[in-house]
Motif scaffolding. Structure first.
Motif, PDB file in Angstrom:
ATOM      1  N   TYR A  17      24.254  -4.644  29.981  1.00  0.00           N
ATOM      2  CA  TYR A  17      23.975  -6.015  30.388  1.00  0.00           C
ATOM      3  C   TYR A  17      25.275  -6.804  30.370  1.00  0.00           C
ATOM      4  O   TYR A  17      26.277  -6.370  29.793  1.00  0.00           O
ATOM      5  CB  TYR A  17      22.958  -6.677  29.443  1.00  0.00           C
ATOM      6  N   ASN A  18      25.251  -7.957  30.982  1.00  0.00           N
ATOM      7  CA  ASN A  18      26.341  -8.930  30.897  1.00  0.00           C
ATOM      8  C   ASN A  18      25.733 -10.255  30.492  1.00  0.00           C
ATOM      9  O   ASN A  18      24.595 -10.554  30.856  1.00  0.00           O
ATOM     10  CB  ASN A  18      27.050  -9.098  32.249  1.00  0.00           C
ATOM     11  N   LEU A  19      26.484 -11.036  29.749  1.00  0.00           N
ATOM     12  CA  LEU A  19      26.019 -12.355  29.356  1.00  0.00           C
ATOM     13  C   LEU A  19      26.674 -13.411  30.235  1.00  0.00           C
ATOM     14  O   LEU A  19      27.849 -13.296  30.588  1.00  0.00           O
ATOM     15  CB  LEU A  19      26.346 -12.637  27.888  1.00  0.00           C
ATOM     16  N   ARG A  20      25.913 -14.437  30.554  1.00  0.00           N
ATOM     17  CA  ARG A  20      26.407 -15.576  31.322  1.00  0.00           C
ATOM     18  C   ARG A  20      26.000 -16.847  30.590  1.00  0.00           C
ATOM     19  O   ARG A  20      24.822 -17.048  30.319  1.00  0.00           O
ATOM     20  CB  ARG A  20      25.803 -15.597  32.728  1.00  0.00           C
ATOM     21  N   GLU A  21      26.983 -17.653  30.272  1.00  0.00           N
ATOM     22  CA  GLU A  21      26.699 -18.935  29.631  1.00  0.00           C
ATOM     23  C   GLU A  21      26.705 -20.034  30.681  1.00  0.00           C
ATOM     24  O   GLU A  21      27.368 -19.928  31.706  1.00  0.00           O
ATOM     25  CB  GLU A  21      27.747 -19.241  28.569  1.00  0.00           C
ATOM     26  N   TYR A  22      25.961 -21.088  30.420  1.00  0.00           N
ATOM     27  CA  TYR A  22      25.946 -22.245  31.308  1.00  0.00           C
ATOM     28  C   TYR A  22      25.703 -23.510  30.489  1.00  0.00           C
ATOM     29  O   TYR A  22      25.230 -23.433  29.348  1.00  0.00           O
ATOM     30  CB  TYR A  22      24.880 -22.089  32.414  1.00  0.00           C
ATOM     31  N   THR A  38      25.343 -21.863  37.251  1.00  0.00           N
ATOM     32  CA  THR A  38      25.969 -20.539  37.256  1.00  0.00           C
ATOM     33  C   THR A  38      26.480 -20.122  38.632  1.00  0.00           C
ATOM     34  O   THR A  38      27.243 -19.173  38.735  1.00  0.00           O
ATOM     35  CB  THR A  38      24.968 -19.459  36.775  1.00  0.00           C
ATOM     36  N   LEU A  40      24.607 -18.790  40.821  1.00  0.00           N
ATOM     37  CA  LEU A  40      23.834 -17.613  41.198  1.00  0.00           C
ATOM     38  C   LEU A  40      22.690 -17.990  42.140  1.00  0.00           C
ATOM     39  O   LEU A  40      22.175 -19.103  42.093  1.00  0.00           O
ATOM     40  CB  LEU A  40      23.250 -16.934  39.956  1.00  0.00           C
ATOM     41  N   VAL A 126      18.855 -11.921  36.540  1.00  0.00           N
ATOM     42  CA  VAL A 126      19.324 -12.713  35.417  1.00  0.00           C
ATOM     43  C   VAL A 126      18.114 -13.388  34.781  1.00  0.00           C
ATOM     44  O   VAL A 126      17.252 -13.923  35.486  1.00  0.00           O
ATOM     45  CB  VAL A 126      20.351 -13.771  35.900  1.00  0.00           C
ATOM     46  N   GLN A 135      22.222 -16.559  29.575  1.00  0.00           N
ATOM     47  CA  GLN A 135      21.465 -15.695  30.467  1.00  0.00           C
ATOM     48  C   GLN A 135      21.969 -14.264  30.328  1.00  0.00           C
ATOM     49  O   GLN A 135      23.151 -14.038  30.090  1.00  0.00           O
ATOM     50  CB  GLN A 135      21.642 -16.142  31.925  1.00  0.00           C
ATOM     51  N   GLU A 137      22.346 -10.749  32.379  1.00  0.00           N
ATOM     52  CA  GLU A 137      22.334 -10.095  33.682  1.00  0.00           C
ATOM     53  C   GLU A 137      22.093  -8.614  33.429  1.00  0.00           C
ATOM     54  O   GLU A 137      22.814  -7.992  32.651  1.00  0.00           O
ATOM     55  CB  GLU A 137      23.680 -10.308  34.375  1.00  0.00           C
TER      56      GLU A 137
END
Length: 156
Positions: A17-22, A38, A40, A126, A135, A137
């Motif tokens: 997985y990958n992490l995405r902050e917002y 993001t 996205l 996501v 989030q 991904e």
């Protein structure tokens, strides 16, 4: 970054997985805000909904951020007489998460999970990482396999 139950669970089971902050807006916790923050596509941002069946058993549904759940379709897929949204006041006691940070991963009570079939059209989707502003991904099939998710048409 604080590790959430969802992230710890993914790590423990060695799921990629990958992490995405917002940036969080407490007045707008919806998927459209996440998409804007993001950059996205809203089609790959899945929101996590918590519901109860007629036996008061927890059901989790993951649907695209711009769509609405079809309770009748979900009930049929779940082989229930009916399903209804979980009251917001009960969200934390059932899931361990708060509104805007509810993930299908790491929920503390036994439940079944369903996902809209459009997830399979994407290489990655996501969804909430278990807290507001975070989030995950992930490849939809990895999530489906790990959580034993039933996939079908559950949106209006």
């Amino acid at each position: 970054m604080k590790k959430t139950n969802a992230v710890r669970e993914l790590d423990r089971h060695k799921i990629n997985y990958n992490l995405r902050e917002y940036k969080v807006d407490e007045n707008d916790l919806g998927a459209i805000h996440v998409a804007l923050e993001t950059g996205l596509d809203l089609e790959i941002i899945f929101k996590t909904l918590s519901l109860l069946n007629e036996k008061k058993e927890l059901i989790i549904a993951c649907i695209p951020g711009g769509d609405s759940i079809d309770l009748k379709k979900l009930a049929k897929l779940a082989k229930c007489k009916k399903v209804e949204m979980l009251h917001l006041k009960d969200l934390t006691s059932y899931t361990g998460y708060i509104r805007g940070g509810c993930s299908p991963i790491g929920i503390k009570k036994k439940h079944t999970t369903f996902m809209h079939e459009s997830a399979l059209k994407h290489e990655k989707i996501v969804l909430s990482g278990g807290m507001r502003g975070l989030q995950v991904e992930i490849a939809p099939q990895d999530l489906i396999d790990y959580l034993n998710i039933t996939v079908g048409d559950i949106i209006l």
